[in-house]
Design a protein around this motif. Structure first.
Motif, mmCIF file in Angstrom:
data_model
loop_
_atom_site.group_PDB
_atom_site.id
_atom_site.type_symbol
_atom_site.label_atom_id
_atom_site.label_comp_id
_atom_site.label_asym_id
_atom_site.label_seq_id
_atom_site.Cartn_x
_atom_site.Cartn_y
_atom_site.Cartn_z
ATOM 1 N N MET A 1 0.852 -1.183 0.000
ATOM 2 C CA MET A 1 0.000 0.000 0.000
ATOM 3 C C MET A 1 0.891 1.236 0.000
ATOM 4 N N ASN A 2 0.596 2.116 -0.913
ATOM 5 C CA ASN A 2 1.345 3.365 -0.996
ATOM 6 C C ASN A 2 0.551 4.454 -0.277
ATOM 7 N N PRO A 3 1.036 4.926 0.885
ATOM 8 C CA PRO A 3 0.288 5.933 1.655
ATOM 9 C C PRO A 3 0.183 7.282 0.943
ATOM 10 N N ASN A 4 0.966 7.478 -0.111
ATOM 11 C CA ASN A 4 0.907 8.736 -0.859
ATOM 12 C C ASN A 4 -0.132 8.703 -1.967
ATOM 13 N N GLN A 5 -0.821 7.575 -2.116
ATOM 14 C CA GLN A 5 -1.854 7.445 -3.135
ATOM 15 C C GLN A 5 -3.215 7.237 -2.473
ATOM 16 N N SER A 6 -4.262 7.543 -3.223
ATOM 17 C CA SER A 6 -5.627 7.317 -2.743
ATOM 18 C C SER A 6 -5.908 5.817 -2.666
ATOM 19 N N LEU A 7 -6.937 5.447 -1.932
ATOM 20 C CA LEU A 7 -7.363 4.044 -1.918
ATOM 21 C C LEU A 7 -7.723 3.603 -3.330
ATOM 22 N N TYR A 8 -8.358 4.489 -4.075
ATOM 23 C CA TYR A 8 -8.726 4.214 -5.469
ATOM 24 C C TYR A 8 -7.490 3.780 -6.256
ATOM 25 N N ASP A 9 -6.423 4.559 -6.168
ATOM 26 C CA ASP A 9 -5.199 4.228 -6.900
ATOM 27 C C ASP A 9 -4.551 2.958 -6.351
ATOM 28 N N ASN A 10 -4.557 2.801 -5.032
ATOM 29 C CA ASN A 10 -3.990 1.603 -4.427
ATOM 30 C C ASN A 10 -4.738 0.340 -4.853
ATOM 31 N N LEU A 11 -6.018 0.472 -5.132
ATOM 32 C CA LEU A 11 -6.821 -0.672 -5.571
ATOM 33 C C LEU A 11 -6.688 -0.941 -7.069
ATOM 34 N N GLY A 12 -5.921 -0.121 -7.763
ATOM 35 C CA GLY A 12 -5.689 -0.349 -9.190
ATOM 36 C C GLY A 12 -6.503 0.552 -10.098
ATOM 37 N N GLY A 13 -7.021 1.662 -9.547
ATOM 38 C CA GLY A 13 -7.775 2.600 -10.368
ATOM 39 C C GLY A 13 -9.040 1.980 -10.925
ATOM 40 N N ALA A 14 -9.471 2.465 -12.071
ATOM 41 C CA ALA A 14 -10.737 2.025 -12.662
ATOM 42 C C ALA A 14 -10.757 0.519 -12.899
ATOM 43 N N GLU A 15 -9.682 -0.013 -13.453
ATOM 44 C CA GLU A 15 -9.643 -1.440 -13.778
ATOM 45 C C GLU A 15 -9.734 -2.307 -12.516
ATOM 46 N N GLY A 16 -8.939 -1.965 -11.510
ATOM 47 C CA GLY A 16 -8.948 -2.737 -10.269
ATOM 48 C C GLY A 16 -10.270 -2.646 -9.543
ATOM 49 N N LEU A 17 -10.864 -1.467 -9.530
ATOM 50 C CA LEU A 17 -12.133 -1.280 -8.842
ATOM 51 C C LEU A 17 -13.270 -1.986 -9.573
#
Length: 127
Positions: A1-17
């Motif tokens: 988990m990158n604390p400098n990124q949003s949960l959205y980005d940590n989850l893989g953005g649109a594709e991951g979500l």
């Protein structure tokens, strides 16, 4: 988990979500207490869930852009949600996070973030 990124980005953005939402609802549709709460055609629910989670996890505000303010409790008042169902919903999400390869600590952070709303939607007593 990158604390400098949003949960959205940590989850893989649109594709991951999108993948997470698809796996999650495959679990919900098989759940004996949850599946009756959803329409047979789950496609619109998947899209709204994706839009909401995108916004909720720090990504694009897709839900608000299309549907206005989320007002999620009010939008769920017609659905009988007990404390048990809230926990079952969260368990389906936990399984989906595991199945899609979301590792700790991100998995726990996501579940913790969703726990508040899941219990906020409760509108009936224990079953």
């Amino acid at each position: 988990m990158n604390p400098n990124q949003s949960l959205y980005d940590n989850l893989g953005g649109a594709e991951g979500l999108h993948r997470l939402v698809e796996v999650f609802y495959s679990k919900v549709q098989l759940h004996p207490q949850l599946s009756p709460l959803f329409p047979e055609d789950i496609t619109p629910v998947l899209e709204k869930q994706y839009q909401f989670l995108s916004q909720f996890f720090g990504g694009p505000a897709l839900f608000s852009q299309e549907h206005g303010h989320p007002m999620m409790r009010a939008r769920h008042m017609h659905i009988p949600i007990s404390p048990e169902r809230a926990e079952e919903w969260l368990d389906c999400m936990k399984q989906a996070l595991e199945e899609t390869g979301v590792a700790e600590p991100l998995r726990s952070v996501v579940l913790s973030r969703l726990s508040g709303p899941a219990h906020h939607f409760v509108n009936m007593p224990q079953e």
